[in-house]
Structure formats: structure tokens, C-alpha cells
Design an enzyme around this catalytic site. Sequence first.
Site, mmCIF file in Angstrom:
data_model
loop_
_atom_site.group_PDB
_atom_site.id
_atom_site.type_symbol
_atom_site.label_atom_id
_atom_site.label_comp_id
_atom_site.label_asym_id
_atom_site.label_seq_id
_atom_site.Cartn_x
_atom_site.Cartn_y
_atom_site.Cartn_z
ATOM 1 N N ARG A 12 -31.003 112.351 18.630
ATOM 2 C CA ARG A 12 -32.335 112.382 19.012
ATOM 3 C C ARG A 12 -32.379 112.601 20.413
ATOM 4 O O ARG A 12 -33.238 113.440 20.934
ATOM 5 C CB ARG A 12 -32.938 110.946 18.505
ATOM 6 C CG ARG A 12 -33.500 111.011 17.205
ATOM 7 C CD ARG A 12 -33.839 109.569 16.773
ATOM 8 N NE ARG A 12 -32.883 108.756 16.596
ATOM 9 C CZ ARG A 12 -32.312 108.153 15.558
ATOM 10 N NH1 ARG A 12 -32.574 108.722 14.397
ATOM 11 N NH2 ARG A 12 -31.166 107.327 15.695
ATOM 12 N N MET A 13 -31.470 111.808 21.208
ATOM 13 C CA MET A 13 -31.579 111.785 22.608
ATOM 14 C C MET A 13 -30.895 112.837 23.106
ATOM 15 O O MET A 13 -31.462 113.580 24.408
ATOM 16 C CB MET A 13 -30.910 110.380 23.370
ATOM 17 C CG MET A 13 -31.748 109.281 22.930
ATOM 18 S SD MET A 13 -33.497 109.382 24.093
ATOM 19 C CE MET A 13 -32.911 109.317 25.807
ATOM 20 N N PHE A 101 -33.693 105.217 30.999
ATOM 21 C CA PHE A 101 -33.680 106.168 32.138
ATOM 22 C C PHE A 101 -35.176 106.393 32.375
ATOM 23 O O PHE A 101 -35.687 107.060 33.085
ATOM 24 C CB PHE A 101 -33.169 107.308 31.617
ATOM 25 C CG PHE A 101 -31.558 107.394 32.005
ATOM 26 C CD1 PHE A 101 -31.082 107.746 33.201
ATOM 27 C CD2 PHE A 101 -30.629 106.977 30.907
ATOM 28 C CE1 PHE A 101 -29.565 107.699 33.479
ATOM 29 C CE2 PHE A 101 -29.555 107.203 31.296
ATOM 30 C CZ PHE A 101 -28.902 107.289 32.276
ATOM 31 N N HIS A 128 -38.247 98.564 18.627
ATOM 32 C CA HIS A 128 -37.459 100.070 18.463
ATOM 33 C C HIS A 128 -37.663 100.575 17.199
ATOM 34 O O HIS A 128 -37.856 99.781 16.246
ATOM 35 C CB HIS A 128 -36.051 99.991 19.175
ATOM 36 C CG HIS A 128 -35.996 99.631 20.384
ATOM 37 N ND1 HIS A 128 -35.817 98.854 21.181
ATOM 38 C CD2 HIS A 128 -35.570 100.932 21.521
ATOM 39 C CE1 HIS A 128 -35.821 98.914 22.358
ATOM 40 N NE2 HIS A 128 -35.589 100.201 22.781
ATOM 41 N N LYS A 132 -31.916 102.315 15.224
ATOM 42 C CA LYS A 132 -31.298 102.010 16.363
ATOM 43 C C LYS A 132 -30.086 100.989 15.809
ATOM 44 O O LYS A 132 -30.286 100.285 14.876
ATOM 45 C CB LYS A 132 -32.445 101.271 17.187
ATOM 46 C CG LYS A 132 -31.458 100.691 18.478
ATOM 47 C CD LYS A 132 -32.364 100.185 19.422
ATOM 48 C CE LYS A 132 -31.749 99.769 20.904
ATOM 49 N NZ LYS A 132 -31.047 100.662 21.294
HETATM 50 N N1 LIG Z 1 -30.550 104.803 28.147
HETATM 51 C C1 LIG Z 1 -31.568 105.178 27.785
HETATM 52 O O1 LIG Z 1 -32.600 105.349 28.438
HETATM 53 C C2 LIG Z 1 -31.929 105.275 26.275
HETATM 54 C C3 LIG Z 1 -32.751 105.626 25.565
HETATM 55 C C4 LIG Z 1 -32.975 106.066 24.443
HETATM 56 C C5 LIG Z 1 -31.744 105.790 23.499
HETATM 57 N N2 LIG Z 1 -30.490 105.259 24.197
HETATM 58 C C6 LIG Z 1 -29.307 105.057 23.664
HETATM 59 O O2 LIG Z 1 -28.861 106.233 23.165
HETATM 60 C C7 LIG Z 1 -27.858 106.291 22.044
HETATM 61 C C8 LIG Z 1 -28.191 107.781 21.052
HETATM 62 O O3 LIG Z 1 -29.448 107.288 20.301
HETATM 63 P P1 LIG Z 1 -29.920 108.182 19.537
HETATM 64 O O4 LIG Z 1 -31.253 107.571 18.908
HETATM 65 O O5 LIG Z 1 -29.804 109.760 20.211
HETATM 66 O O6 LIG Z 1 -28.909 108.157 18.287
HETATM 67 P P2 LIG Z 1 -28.513 109.377 17.162
HETATM 68 O O7 LIG Z 1 -27.755 108.720 16.203
HETATM 69 O O8 LIG Z 1 -29.793 110.130 16.899
HETATM 70 O O9 LIG Z 1 -27.486 110.255 18.082
HETATM 71 C C9 LIG Z 1 -26.152 110.020 18.247
HETATM 72 C C10 LIG Z 1 -25.308 111.421 18.185
HETATM 73 O O10 LIG Z 1 -24.023 111.020 18.467
HETATM 74 C C11 LIG Z 1 -23.210 111.789 17.855
HETATM 75 N N3 LIG Z 1 -21.966 111.184 18.017
HETATM 76 C C12 LIG Z 1 -21.198 110.277 17.293
HETATM 77 N N4 LIG Z 1 -20.046 110.214 17.614
HETATM 78 C C13 LIG Z 1 -19.561 111.032 18.658
HETATM 79 C C14 LIG Z 1 -18.608 111.598 19.422
HETATM 80 N N5 LIG Z 1 -17.301 110.675 19.478
HETATM 81 N N6 LIG Z 1 -18.575 112.432 20.475
HETATM 82 C C15 LIG Z 1 -19.885 113.035 20.550
HETATM 83 N N7 LIG Z 1 -20.945 112.837 19.671
HETATM 84 C C16 LIG Z 1 -20.793 111.834 18.893
HETATM 85 C C17 LIG Z 1 -23.625 111.527 16.303
HETATM 86 O O11 LIG Z 1 -23.181 112.364 15.416
HETATM 87 C C18 LIG Z 1 -25.284 111.638 16.640
HETATM 88 O O12 LIG Z 1 -25.559 113.102 16.596
HETATM 89 C C19 LIG Z 1 -27.984 104.775 21.563
HETATM 90 O O13 LIG Z 1 -26.941 103.927 21.967
HETATM 91 C C20 LIG Z 1 -29.465 104.372 21.970
HETATM 92 O O14 LIG Z 1 -29.555 103.196 22.056
HETATM 93 C C21 LIG Z 1 -30.657 105.230 25.221
#
Ligand SMILES: NC(=O)c1ccc[n+]([C@@H]2O[C@H](COP(=O)([O-])OP(=O)(O)OC[C@H]3O[C@@H](n4cnc5c(N)ncnc54)[C@H](O)[C@@H]3O)[C@@H](O)[C@H]2O)c1
Length: 218
Positions: A12-13, A101, A128, A132
Site C-alpha cells: 500500500r505505502m 511522514f 488504524h 496493520k
Molecule cells: N512512517 C509512516 O509515515 C508510515 C505510514 C504508513 C504505514 N507505515 C508503515 O509502513 C509499513 C508498510 O505498510 P503497508 O500498509 O504498505 O504494508 P503492506 O503489507 O501493504 O506492504 C508491505 C510490502 O512489503 C513487501 N515485503 C515483505 N518483505 C519484503 C522484503 N524483504 N523486501 C521488500 N519487500 C518486502 C510485501 O510483499 C508487501 O508488498 C508498515 O510497517 C506500516 O506500519 C509507515
Amino acid sequence: MIRVAVAGAAGRMGATVCDAVTGAEDMELTGRADPELGVSVDDVLGDADVLVDFTRPDTALENIRLAVGAGVHAVVGTTGFDIAEIAAMPGDGKVLVAPNFAIGAVLMMRFATEASRIMAKAEIIELHHDRKLDAPSGTAARTAELMQGDVPIHSVRLPGLVAHQEVILGDVGQTLTIRHDSTDRTSFMPGVLLAVRRVGTLPSSPVVGLEALLFDDA
Ligand SMILES: NC(=O)c1ccc[n+]([C@@H]2O[C@H](COP(=O)([O-])OP(=O)(O)OC[C@H]3O[C@@H](n4cnc5c(N)ncnc54)[C@H](O)[C@@H]3O)[C@@H](O)[C@H]2O)c1
């Protein structure tokens, strides 16, 4: 041009970051790493100046280790892992980790920190989407860490939500509520792009929190 690779590019992100980098005039998207795409982080580091990581709590540290070791800077949004381990990683890449961010969330944390020095008690409610993986959220944990006193955190996980947080402060005959809502993942993108532009010039590494790039006194 800053060459940017994204880890978690099918998520998603990560997908939102890929769109933002593609739309930035001073950046080039050089790699999309994700097991879903059959591309590893190792595969994309050779063509990158900066790796942006939005993956999972159990994979982020290994990705950061690979980037730092290859001399590639890392901008990390993944939450729920032990940030303290980054300091000991060998290599020339610099690291910026931010639990949130979104500029409004950074301001929420700052205002809550200031209010906690004056008001008697506080609690945090973070809400959330139900996919999550970590609880409490990285944003709530960081907010509580910055605030004065013991601040309990309550976590809500429901479909329909994106990322929301309320800090409620209480004192004699009154409460103060500071609330931030990310209603769309694009809310995080200006902060991510700012971090990509600045990570290479950080005076020390790792740096935690986007506030380090926004406020002189942070
Ligand atoms: N810092 C911020 O502002 C912020 C905002 C939103 C979400 N987040 C965090 O971002 C992270 C991702 O959230 P999301 O909703 O996109 O999750 P998501 O599950 O939609 O996406 C995660 C992706 O990572 C991939 N992945 C898994 N192992 C991997 C590896 N070794 N190498 C590369 N890719 C790999 C998965 O296949 C998946 O496509 C979470 O930890 C969430 O808490 C942070």
C-alpha cells in the site's frame, strides 16, 4: 537526479511512494523490490542512491543493513522493529527513520509533547486499518516517548480507517484533545520526498523523526 529504489514496492505505502518518486522532477525510480514482484533488495541497490523502505517489522532491519553496507542511504517508514540496532550497522549509507511522514502528525507530536509538560495526565488513542501488523503504532509509541509522564496507549484496528491518532490531556475541570487524521496515503508523500532529498547530508546517522528536517530545535 536522485536515483531511488523502493522496498515493499507492491504494498500500500510502497506503491504510493513509487508514484510520488515518478512524479518528482529531481528523482528517478530505479528499482521496485518486493517478493510479490520477484525482485530482492539486493537486486536494486546497485542502481540506487537512496532506498525507501515500507515493508514489514521483521524485514526492515535486514533491508537497512543491506543498504547501509552498500553505501546506499535509507529512508525508512516501516514501524514495529528495534531502531537501536541500526547504529551498529557497518557501512557508509545514512539512515532516516520516521514513524510518521505526515506533517500534521509531526505537529501533533510536537504540540502533545509541549502540552504534557503543563497538563496533569494524558492518554493516546491510535486508530488504524485492520491489516496493520504492529500495535501500538510507531507514531503512538514515539509520541508517548516524547511526552512527559507515563502515557497509556489504546489501539483500535478497523476496516475503513487509514491512520489516526488522538492525544487527550486532562487536568482540573478540563481536557485538551489533539487529533490528527491521515485520510489518504498521499499525506505521507511530501515528507518522504523531503527525506529522500536530505538523507545524504545528515550530520549523523541514524536520525529518528521527520522533525529533525523541519525544526531547527529538534
Ligand atoms: N512512517 C509512516 O509515515 C508510515 C505510514 C504508513 C504505514 N507505515 C508503515 O509502513 C509499513 C508498510 O505498510 P503497508 O500498509 O504498505 O504494508 P503492506 O503489507 O501493504 O506492504 C508491505 C510490502 O512489503 C513487501 N515485503 C515483505 N518483505 C519484503 C522484503 N524483504 N523486501 C521488500 N519487500 C518486502 C510485501 O510483499 C508487501 O508488498 C508498515 O510497517 C506500516 O506500519 C509507515
